[in-house]
Write a protein that holds these residues in place. Structure first.
Motif, PDB file in Angstrom:
ATOM      1  N   TYR A  37     -83.910  68.502 195.484  1.00  0.00           N
ATOM      2  CA  TYR A  37     -82.631  67.865 195.208  1.00  0.00           C
ATOM      3  C   TYR A  37     -82.808  66.350 195.214  1.00  0.00           C
ATOM      4  CZ  TYR A  37     -77.739  66.514 196.009  1.00  0.00           C
ATOM      5  OH  TYR A  37     -76.495  65.947 195.933  1.00  0.00           O
TER       6      TYR A  37
ATOM      7  N   TYR B  20     -75.532  66.360 187.791  1.00  0.00           N
ATOM      8  CA  TYR B  20     -74.140  65.907 187.881  1.00  0.00           C
ATOM      9  C   TYR B  20     -74.097  64.396 187.800  1.00  0.00           C
ATOM     10  CZ  TYR B  20     -72.588  70.459 189.569  1.00  0.00           C
ATOM     11  OH  TYR B  20     -72.301  71.781 189.694  1.00  0.00           O
TER      12      TYR B  20
ATOM     13  N   THR C 169     -71.291  61.011 188.021  1.00  0.00           N
ATOM     14  CA  THR C 169     -69.960  60.411 188.012  1.00  0.00           C
ATOM     15  C   THR C 169     -70.090  59.140 187.191  1.00  0.00           C
ATOM     16  OG1 THR C 169     -70.317  59.038 189.968  1.00  0.00           O
ATOM     17  CG2 THR C 169     -69.486  61.270 190.356  1.00  0.00           C
TER      18      THR C 169
ATOM     19  N   ASN D  74     -76.688  63.342 190.780  1.00  0.00           N
ATOM     20  CA  ASN D  74     -77.584  64.209 191.545  1.00  0.00           C
ATOM     21  C   ASN D  74     -78.186  65.258 190.620  1.00  0.00           C
ATOM     22  OD1 ASN D  74     -75.903  66.619 191.610  1.00  0.00           O
ATOM     23  ND2 ASN D  74     -74.630  65.566 193.149  1.00  0.00           N
TER      24      ASN D  74
HETATM   25  C1  LIG Z   1     -73.509  66.560 193.076  1.00  0.00           C
HETATM   26  O1  LIG Z   1     -72.524  65.710 192.549  1.00  0.00           O
HETATM   27  C2  LIG Z   1     -71.307  66.393 192.219  1.00  0.00           C
HETATM   28  C3  LIG Z   1     -70.400  65.408 191.494  1.00  0.00           C
HETATM   29  O2  LIG Z   1     -70.298  64.201 192.203  1.00  0.00           O
HETATM   30  C4  LIG Z   1     -70.685  66.935 193.480  1.00  0.00           C
HETATM   31  O3  LIG Z   1     -69.506  67.631 193.182  1.00  0.00           O
HETATM   32  C5  LIG Z   1     -71.684  67.893 194.121  1.00  0.00           C
HETATM   33  O4  LIG Z   1     -71.178  68.336 195.355  1.00  0.00           O
HETATM   34  C6  LIG Z   1     -73.025  67.225 194.349  1.00  0.00           C
HETATM   35  N1  LIG Z   1     -73.987  68.242 194.756  1.00  0.00           N
HETATM   36  C7  LIG Z   1     -74.460  68.305 195.989  1.00  0.00           C
HETATM   37  C8  LIG Z   1     -75.396  69.428 196.265  1.00  0.00           C
HETATM   38  O5  LIG Z   1     -74.172  67.485 196.837  1.00  0.00           O
END
Ligand SMILES: *[C@@H]1O[C@H](CO)[C@@H](O)[C@H](O)[C@H]1NC(C)=O
Ligand SMILES: *[C@@H]1O[C@H](CO)[C@@H](O)[C@H](O)[C@H]1NC(C)=O
Length: 248
Positions: A121, A186, A188, A144
């Motif tokens: 990750y 992902y 933002t 991420n």
């Molecule tokens: C990755 O980013 C997304 C959008 O900001 C978020 O919803 C998600 O929880 C994140 N994933 C992790 C595993 O933290």
């Protein structure tokens, strides 16, 4: 005065020698079990290096932190410039070491280690601008990436380097090309002007992740090569070859 300084620097040099056996399992260079020993050594080495080794100056490996990475991409009518900052990579501590192959000769060292990881990750901040023909896009925010089912081989190559009476290994190359089972990104986007494009862009990126991964790989590999060499040389340039891989 000079004599005192000399004495202190002499003591300093003596105390500088690192007792590497504290941190890493030592494998004999000419043993028939060298490869098996190396599997064990890498397992223990990763476990020790997860938090970093202060005495050697190796950074923590999980999470691994990188301050920034710049990427400039020009191909297929796309030109993109991206700066990624405050990158954290998590997952190496759960990697499994399967096999290792070592060639430790008088003047060269070659190490290969086969690993798998269920999940890696990464997260950080990005700032990017891209252009596709006449279309220009700017975006910035957080990202991420979750990669699953990774299979990779570390390949390290080094040559000997003599220092006073000791011989060291300098690692000249660190190579890997991970096979990835799946990749999910992902983003933002805090740029109001292009915000509505973000969902589309992420959807596109995730549907075409194999293509994206392949195009990004050369940048990642150049980055890994630099990082891998730097970390490996914190060990190999500070600890004599004969201490890391002694001759039986
Ligand atoms: C990755 O980013 C997304 C959008 O900001 C978020 O919803 C998600 O929880 C994140 N994933 C992790 C595993 O933290
Ligand atoms: C050379 O020796 C010094 C002191 O013994 C040591 O600190 C240094 O790391 C060595 N350099 C290399 C390249 O082996």
């Amino acid at each position: 005065m000079h004599k005192v300084l000399l004495l202190f620097s002499f003591i300093g040099v003596c105390y500088n020698s690192v007792e590497i056996g504290k941190y890493l399992k030592i494998c004999k260079r000419n043993s028939v079990d060298l490869n098996d020993c190396m599997v064990d050594a890498v397992r223990k080495g990763i476990a020790t290096m997860i938090e970093g080794i202060d005495e050697l100056g190796t950074p923590p490996l999980d999470p691994f932190y990188q301050k920034d990475l710049k990427v400039e991409y020009n191909a297929n009518q796309i030109s993109a410039k991206m700066e990624i900052k405050n990158i954290y990579v998590l997952g190496l501590k759960d990697a499994i070491v399967h096999d290792a192959r070592v060639r430790a000769e008088d003047d060269i060292l070659h190490i290969e280690v086969d690993l798998t990881a269920d999940k890696v990750y990464s997260m950080g901040e990005y700032q990017g601008q891209g252009q596709y023909n006449a279309l220009k896009i700017q975006a910035y925010g957080d990202f991420n990436v979750t990669m699953s089912d990774l299979k990779f081989t570390w390949k390290l190559d080094g040559t000997t380097e003599k220092n006073a009476s000791k011989t060291y290994i300098r690692i000249n190359s660190f190579y890997m090309r991970p096979d990835v089972g799946s990749m999910m990104t992902y983003l933002t986007n805090n740029n109001a002007e292009t915000k509505e494009l973000t969902t589309f862009a992420t959807g596109f990126a995730n549907q075409n992740w194999r293509l994206l991964y392949r195009e990004f790989l050369p940048f990642a590999q150049a980055n890994w090569n630099k990082i891998g060499m730097k970390i490996a040389n914190k060990i190999f340039l500070q600890v004599p070859y004969d201490d890391i891989f002694p001759i039986e």
